[in-house]
Scaffold this active site. Structure first.
Site, PDB file in Angstrom:
ATOM      1  N   THR A   1       0.827  -1.203   0.000  1.00 50.83           N
ATOM      2  CA  THR A   1       0.000   0.000   0.000  1.00 50.83           C
ATOM      3  C   THR A   1       0.862   1.254   0.000  1.00 50.83           C
ATOM      4  OG1 THR A   1      -1.763  -1.195   1.120  1.00 50.83           O
ATOM      5  CG2 THR A   1      -1.870   1.199   1.193  1.00 50.83           C
TER       6      THR A   1
ATOM      7  N   HIS B   1     -10.595  -0.768   3.477  1.00 50.65           N
ATOM      8  CA  HIS B   1      -9.383  -0.555   2.687  1.00 50.65           C
ATOM      9  C   HIS B   1      -9.868  -0.326   1.258  1.00 50.65           C
ATOM     10  CE1 HIS B   1      -5.339  -0.445   1.498  1.00 50.65           C
ATOM     11  NE2 HIS B   1      -4.903  -1.617   1.945  1.00 50.65           N
TER      12      HIS B   1
END
Length: 170
Positions: free
Chosen positions: A43, A120
Site C-alpha cells: 500500500t 481498505h
C-alpha cells in the site's frame, strides 16, 4: 457516481500505462503525504508510486520515527504535516475510523489506505474495477466473497462498493 468517475479516470491511467506513458504532470507542485501508522509494503509503495507518476512531491511519514514517541498526539502530528503545504494525506492506521477522524480536523483531503478492520478502499476499488472491465456493468451481478469477511477490510470495502453499484453480495 463517484465510484464510476474513479473508474473512468483509472481506465485513462491504465491506457496511458499500456501505451508506455506512465508519467503525467497532473499533480505537479502538489504535496502528498503518506502517513503510515501501521506497517505496509504494497500500500505504501503503491500510493507513493501513484503520486510520483502524477508528478506530485511525496513525503513519507513513519510513526516509529516521529514525535509520537515523545507524546505528540495523532491530530497534532497530522496538523504539523499539513502545515507544511500538504494537499493530500494518505493515512494507514490500525484503528478503525482513524482516516475519517483526521478528515474532520484537517483542511487537506484524506485518503484511507486501510484502517483497522474497517475498510481498505483502494484494493476494493481495484477488485471492482477488474470485475467491471470483464462484465461492463456491476448492476444485477451476484458476487460471492469467500474468506474471513469479519476481519477483512478489503472484503468490507468490496461489499460497500459492489452494493453501491447495484450488485448482490453473498
Amino acid at each position: 457516481g463517484e465510484i464510476n468517475a474513479i473508474f473512468e479516470r483509472a481506465a485513462v491511467y491504465k491506457e496511458r500505462a499500456r501505451r508506455g506513458e506512465p508519467k503525467s504532470t497532473e499533480l505537479a507542485g502538489v504535496v502528498v503525504a503518506n502517513l503510515f501508522f501501521e506497517n505496509s509494503t504494497r500500500t505504501r509503495t503503491s500510493f507513493g508510486l501513484a503520486a510520483r507518476r502524477l508528478s506530485a512531491d511525496v513525503v513519507d511519514f513513519s510513526a516509529s520515527a516521529s514525535s509520537l514517541s515523545k507524546g505528540e498526539t495523532f491530530i497534532d502530528t497530522a496538523l504539523t504535516i499539513q502545515a507544511m503545504g500538504v494537499a493530500h494525506m494518505v493515512v494507514r492506521h490500525s484503528s478503525s475510523g482513524a482516516p475519517l477522524f483526521l478528515s474532520r480536523h484537517l483542511s487537506c483531503s484524506v485518503l484511507n489506505a486501510g484502517d483497522g478492520t474497517h475498510e481498505h478502499p483502494t484494493p476494493g476499488l481495484l477488485d471492482i474495477f477488474t470485475i467491471r472491465e470483464r462484465r461492463q456493468d456491476i448492476r444485477g451481478l451476484t458476487v460471492a466473497l469467500v474468506g474471513d469477511i469479519l476481519h477483512s477490510r478489503v472484503a468490507r470495502s468490496n461489499i460497500w462498493g459492489l452494493k453501491a453499484l447495484g450488485a448482490r453480495v453473498i
